[in-house]
Design an enzyme around this catalytic site. Structure first.
Site, mmCIF file in Angstrom:
data_model
loop_
_atom_site.group_PDB
_atom_site.id
_atom_site.type_symbol
_atom_site.label_atom_id
_atom_site.label_comp_id
_atom_site.label_asym_id
_atom_site.label_seq_id
_atom_site.Cartn_x
_atom_site.Cartn_y
_atom_site.Cartn_z
ATOM 1 N N CYS A 201 -30.791 3.873 3.261
ATOM 2 C CA CYS A 201 -30.821 5.263 3.758
ATOM 3 C C CYS A 201 -30.127 6.201 2.765
ATOM 4 C CB CYS A 201 -30.092 5.403 5.092
ATOM 5 S SG CYS A 201 -30.387 4.086 6.265
ATOM 6 N N ASP A 202 -28.974 5.789 2.250
ATOM 7 C CA ASP A 202 -28.111 6.729 1.525
ATOM 8 C C ASP A 202 -27.938 6.441 0.026
ATOM 9 O OD1 ASP A 202 -27.632 8.094 3.905
ATOM 10 O OD2 ASP A 202 -26.051 6.687 4.467
ATOM 11 N N CYS B 253 -25.519 2.074 5.301
ATOM 12 C CA CYS B 253 -26.951 1.823 5.049
ATOM 13 C C CYS B 253 -27.309 2.211 3.616
ATOM 14 C CB CYS B 253 -27.797 2.601 6.048
ATOM 15 S SG CYS B 253 -29.577 2.353 5.807
#
Ligand code: NAP
Length: 309
Positions: A136-137, A133
Site C-alpha cells: 500500500c505505502d 502495508c
C-alpha cells in the site's frame, strides 16, 4: 432466518461460503465490511500457493475468489458484525447499523490485524510515516531509505519487496536469528541494499508535523544508540486475532478461547458451542497460510451442512 452467517470475507470465509451454498444451504450471508479478499490482499509476493507456479501479489491471487463464491447463492453484506448473541439454538447477528438477523449457525473467519510493537512514537506517527502495508505505502518511499521492524516471514518478504522500490532498507530486528523460512532469509540476504540491524530495541520513532524523520535503536549488546534517518518505518511484528464479534457484554466469549483470544476448535472447526465454528487465522494452531485458511473454510462448511440439516 439464515442457515449460516459467515463473519469475514478472506480465504476462509469465501471458501466456506462457496462450499456451503454449493453443498445446498439456501440462506448464507457473508458479512465483510470491506472488499472480500482478506488480509492476504496486502501481501506483495506469494510463491507458495499450490498450483500457482508464478509469483503473484495477494490481490492477484484473490481476484477470482469472490465471484466464484457468489455464483452459488452466497450473499455478501458489507457490514461490520458487532456481536453475536445466543438464544437456545438460534444466534442473533448484530451489525454496526443496529440491524439484527437470526441464524442457525455462525462461522467466525475474521482473521487477524497487524500488532503494534509498542515503541515510543508508534501511535503518534501511525499513518504519517509508520505503516504495516508495504504494497500500500511502499511507493511513497520510491528511491528513499526506509526501516522495517520484525524478523518473521512477513518482515523479510516485505523487506525484499521494499528493497526493489527504495534505495535502502534497514531491517531492524531484536535478535540476530530470524523466524522466517530459510528460502525467505536467503532472498533477503541476496539483496545488497538491505542492511540488517540486529540485536537492537527500537527506542523511539520521531518526526515533525510533516511525519517521520527517523528512529533510534539501542544495541542489546553494548547499549549504544544509533539513529536511522528515514522518512518511512514499516512494522511487521505479528498479528492479533479479531475475536470481537464473539465478545459478550459481560466480557466473556460466546465460546471457549485460549490465552491469546484464539478460538478453540476441533478438527471439524467446531467450537464447544454447537452451531458455532471458527476458521482461518482466528482459530487456535492456525498455520497462517492462505491454503490452510481455505481448507478450514471447506472443512467447517462440510460439517455445517450436516449440522443445519
Ligand atoms: P511472526 O512470525 O510472529 O514474527 C514476528 C516477528 O516480529 C518476530 O521476528 C518477532 O521477534 C518480532 N517481534 C514481535 N514483537 C515485537 C516487538 N514488540 N518489537 C520488535 N519485534 C517484535 O509474524 P509474521 O511474520 O506476521 O508471520 C505470522 C505467521 O504467518 C507466521 O506463522 C508466518 O510463518 C506466516 N506467514 C507466512 C508467509 C508465507 O509462508 N509466505 C508469509 C507471511 C507470514 P522474535 O523473533 O524475537 O520473536
Amino acid at each position: 432466518m439464515l442457515d449460516l452467517a459467515i463473519i469475514g470475507g478472506g480465504p476462509a470465509g469465501l471458501t466456506a461460503g462457496l462450499y456451503a451454498t454449493r453443498g445446498g444451504l439456501q440462506n448464507v450471508t457473508m458479512f465483510e465490511m470491506g472488499m472480500p479478499g482478506g488480509q492476504i490482499t496486502g501481501s506483495s509476493e506469494i510463491e507458495n500457493y499450490p498450483g500457482q507456479g508464478k509469483v503473484m501479489t495477494g490481490m492477484e491471487l484473490m481476484e477470482n475468489w469472490p465471484a466464484q463464491a457468489l455464483k452459488f447463492g452466497l450473499k455478501h453484506e458489507m457490514n461490520q458484525v458487532k456481536t453475536v448473541v445466543k438464544d437456545g439454538d438460534i444466534f442473533t447477528i448484530i451489525t454496526a447499523d443496529g440491524k439484527q438477523q437470526e441464524s442457525k449457525s455462525v462461522l467466525l473467519a475474521t482473521g487477524s490485524v497487524p500488532r503494534r510493537a509498542g515503541f515510543k512514537g508508534e501511535n503518534e506517527f501511525f499513518g504519517r510515516g509508520i505503516s504495516t502495508c508495504a504494497t500500500c505505502d511502499g511507493f511513497f518511499y520510491k528511491g528513499k531509505e526506509v526501516a522495517l521492524i520484525g524478523g518473521g516471514d512477513s518482515a523479510l518478504e516485505e523487506a525484499v519487496y521494499l528493497s526493489k522500490i527504495c534505495s535502502k532498507v534497514y531491517l531492524v530486528h531484536r535478535r540476530d536469528t530470524y523466524r522466517a523460512a530459510p528460502s525467505t532469509i536467503e532472498h533477503m540476504k541476496a539483496r545488497d541494499n538491505i542492511e540488517e540491524v540486529t540485536n537492537v530495541d527500537v527506542e523511539e520513532v520521531y518526526g515533525d508535523n510533516m511525519g517521520v524523520t527517523g528512529l533510534k535503536v539501542k544495541s542489546k549488546i553494548d547499549g549504544t544508540i544509533r539513529d536511522l534517518n528515514v522518512p518511512g518505518v514499516f512494522v511487521f511484528v505479528g498479528r492479533d486475532v479479531l475475536n470481537e464479534p464473539f465478545k459478550q457484554e459481560d466480557g466473556t466469549f460466546l465460546c471457549d478461547v485460549n490465552e491469546q483470544g484464539e478460538i478453540i476448535v476441533d478438527l471439524k472447526m467446531r467450537t464447544n458451542v454447537p452451531g458455532i465454528y471458527a476458521a482461518g487465522d482466528v482459530r487456535i494452531d492456525a498455520a497462517k497460510q492462505v491454503v490452510c485458511a481455505a481448507g478450514d473454510g471447506a472443512t467447517a462448511a462440510v460439517d455445517i451442512i450436516e449440522y443445519v440439516g
